[in-house]
Write a protein that holds these residues in place. Structure first.
Motif, short mmCIF file in Angstrom:
data_model
loop_
_atom_site.label_atom_id
_atom_site.label_comp_id
_atom_site.label_asym_id
_atom_site.label_seq_id
_atom_site.Cartn_x
_atom_site.Cartn_y
_atom_site.Cartn_z
N SER A 177 2.11 1.84 -3.47
CA SER A 177 1.14 2.24 -4.38
C SER A 177 0.98 3.63 -4.12
O SER A 177 0.92 4.43 -5.18
CB SER A 177 -0.41 1.76 -3.91
N LEU A 181 1.07 -1.28 0.08
CA LEU A 181 0.10 0.08 0.06
C LEU A 181 0.91 1.40 0.13
O LEU A 181 0.69 2.18 -0.67
CB LEU A 181 -0.83 0.08 1.22
N THR A 183 -1.73 1.88 -9.56
CA THR A 183 -2.98 1.48 -9.50
C THR A 183 -3.18 -0.11 -9.48
O THR A 183 -3.90 -0.64 -8.74
CB THR A 183 -3.84 1.96 -10.56
N LEU A 198 -1.97 -1.57 -6.30
CA LEU A 198 -3.20 -1.38 -5.26
C LEU A 198 -4.37 -2.46 -5.38
O LEU A 198 -4.60 -3.12 -4.43
CB LEU A 198 -3.66 0.01 -5.29
N THR A 232 -3.11 -5.64 -4.47
CA THR A 232 -3.41 -5.79 -2.91
C THR A 232 -4.69 -6.13 -2.16
O THR A 232 -4.97 -6.80 -1.38
CB THR A 232 -2.45 -4.73 -2.31
#
Length: 412
Positions: free
Chosen positions: A309, A306, A395, A398, A401
């Motif tokens: 990202s 995170l 993106t 993200l 994840t």
């Protein structure tokens, strides 16, 4: 509860001890220093190859073609290569692959010296390099476990990232100097010589865990589909592989960063070099933090993903080159810390007899998909918006994840 001044110092000593854990072994030290030399040579050769292709074609599309030649074999043949790694003596296998890589570099140097370097020759030898790398890359990753054991894998992988980030500065710097003074022939010759160090290390090393894996008589022979099936049955591995694919674009900065620098930040080649240097400088502490961390957990991988990202998306919004420099340093720090931690977690959570196949799938996801993802990103950067193209890797990471969120729960 009272915290004494000695407790932070003790924690720092433990972190430093974990960081240097792998280097305590003679075998890993030999291998580590050899890989630093070899990685610098490979990057110098990569810079010279890209420069020659642009000189020959005056068309950047051919760089994407060269990327497909270099990394396409990893996607197509990765599972089979992993099966070979799992049932082979890794030291002997690496002696073969490193010798072949040296032979390709020597061929490039000799052909360049006699003026025979044409586009088809560069693409053909890039394909040869890609085929060898398909086996060499997972073999090198699993060989680390053979050298240090499972207890020091985090330290070893983190230190490898230190070597890789140092080579990102050393290799292109040497290539730039050689291209300016002597020409590409000497870049290829430098890479040829750089393989001498890992070759000598391999000759001297005798890892205890590097022999071929003998399967029980009733078990079927190791096959590529067994690795695919194993990865699919493991929620953690199944979640990590798309994250690896998304992060591939982060390390393909040669495709995503130039449009951002030129079209959006309105800076020249100096700005591009500055941002690449910022990424490498930021990556060094990221690698050291990975090496100093305790055994990785799914939660830590999730958090670092995170953070990576966010760093990419914020860098894409940079109004000028001065804001982009610390942004790229943050991308380097978080992404290297993330990828080293995720790689270690994948190795430690894989069954020993499947480790080669899992690492091969890891490489197939990260670099094998780059010809396709890179083409999509460059198309977006060229025809829509360079900031949008650069942000796609953040993106995608993200989304990967979030998709793997349940698999990356603390109790997995």
């Amino acid at each position: 509860m009272t915290i004494t001044a000695a407790e932070p110092a003790s924690a720092s000593r433990r972190a430093l001890s974990r960081m240097g854990q792998a280097l305590q072994g003679r075998d890993f030290r030999l291998w580590f220093y050899g890989q630093l030399t070899s990685a610098s040579g490979a990057l110098a050769q990569g810079v010279a190859t890209s420069w020659l292709i642009l000189e020959l074609t005056h068309n950047a599309v051919w760089l994407t073609v060269q990327t497909a030649c270099a990394w396409g074999p990893t996607l197509l043949l990765g599972p089979w290569a992993g099966a070979l790694v799992d049932r082979s003596d890794r030291r002997r296998l690496l002696l073969v692959t490193q010798s072949l890589m040296m032979a390709v570099s020597l061929s490039l140097a000799l052909i360049a010296a006699f003026g025979g370097l044409h586009l088809w020759v560069l693409l053909a030898l890039s394909t040869c390099t890609g085929l060898i790398t398909t086996v060499d890359s997972p073999a090198r990753q699993v060989f680390v476990v053979d050298l240090v054991g499972s207890g020091a894998v985090a330290s070893a992988v983190g230190l490898w990232e230190v070597a890789l980030n140092a080579s990102r500065v050393i290799g292109p710097s040497i290539a730039g100097a050689l291209l300016a003074t002597s020409g590409p022939t000497f870049c290829f010759a430098f890479n040829t010589l750089s393989y001498a160090a890992p070759m000598l290390a391999l000759i001297k090393l005798r890892p205890a865990g590097g022999g071929p894996r003998r399967e029980p008589a009733h078990a079927p022979k190791a096959k590529a589909r067994e690795g695919l099936s194993y990865a699919w049955r493991s929620p953690l591995i199944r979640g990590l592989l798309p994250m690896s694919a998304a992060s591939g674009l982060i390390f393909g900065m040669g495709l995503t960063l130039p449009p951002l620098v030129s079209y959006s930040l309105h800076a020249g080649g100096g700005g591009y070099g500055l941002l690449m240097a910022a990424f490498g400088i930021g990556g060094l502490p990221g690698a050291l933090l990975a090496a100093a961390s305790p055994e990785p957990t799914p939660r830590r991988v999730r958090t670092l993903s995170l953070a990576t990202s966010a760093a990419i998306l914020l860098t894409a919004l940079s109004p000028n080159i001065y804001v982009a420099v610390p942004g790229m340093a943050a991308v380097g720090l978080t992404s290297i810390w993330f990828i080293a931690t995720a790689n270690t977690l994948a190795q430690l959570r894989s069954a020993p007899e499947m480790r080669g196949r899992v690492m091969s799938l890891w490489g197939s996801a990260m670099t094998g998909t780059l010809p396709f993802t890179g083409l999509a990103v460059t198309a977006v950067s060229q025809h829509l918006d360079a900031r949008l193209g650069f942000s796609l890797s953040g993106t995608a990471l993200l989304l990967a994840t979030l998709t793997a969120w349940r698999a990356l729960r603390p109790n997995t």
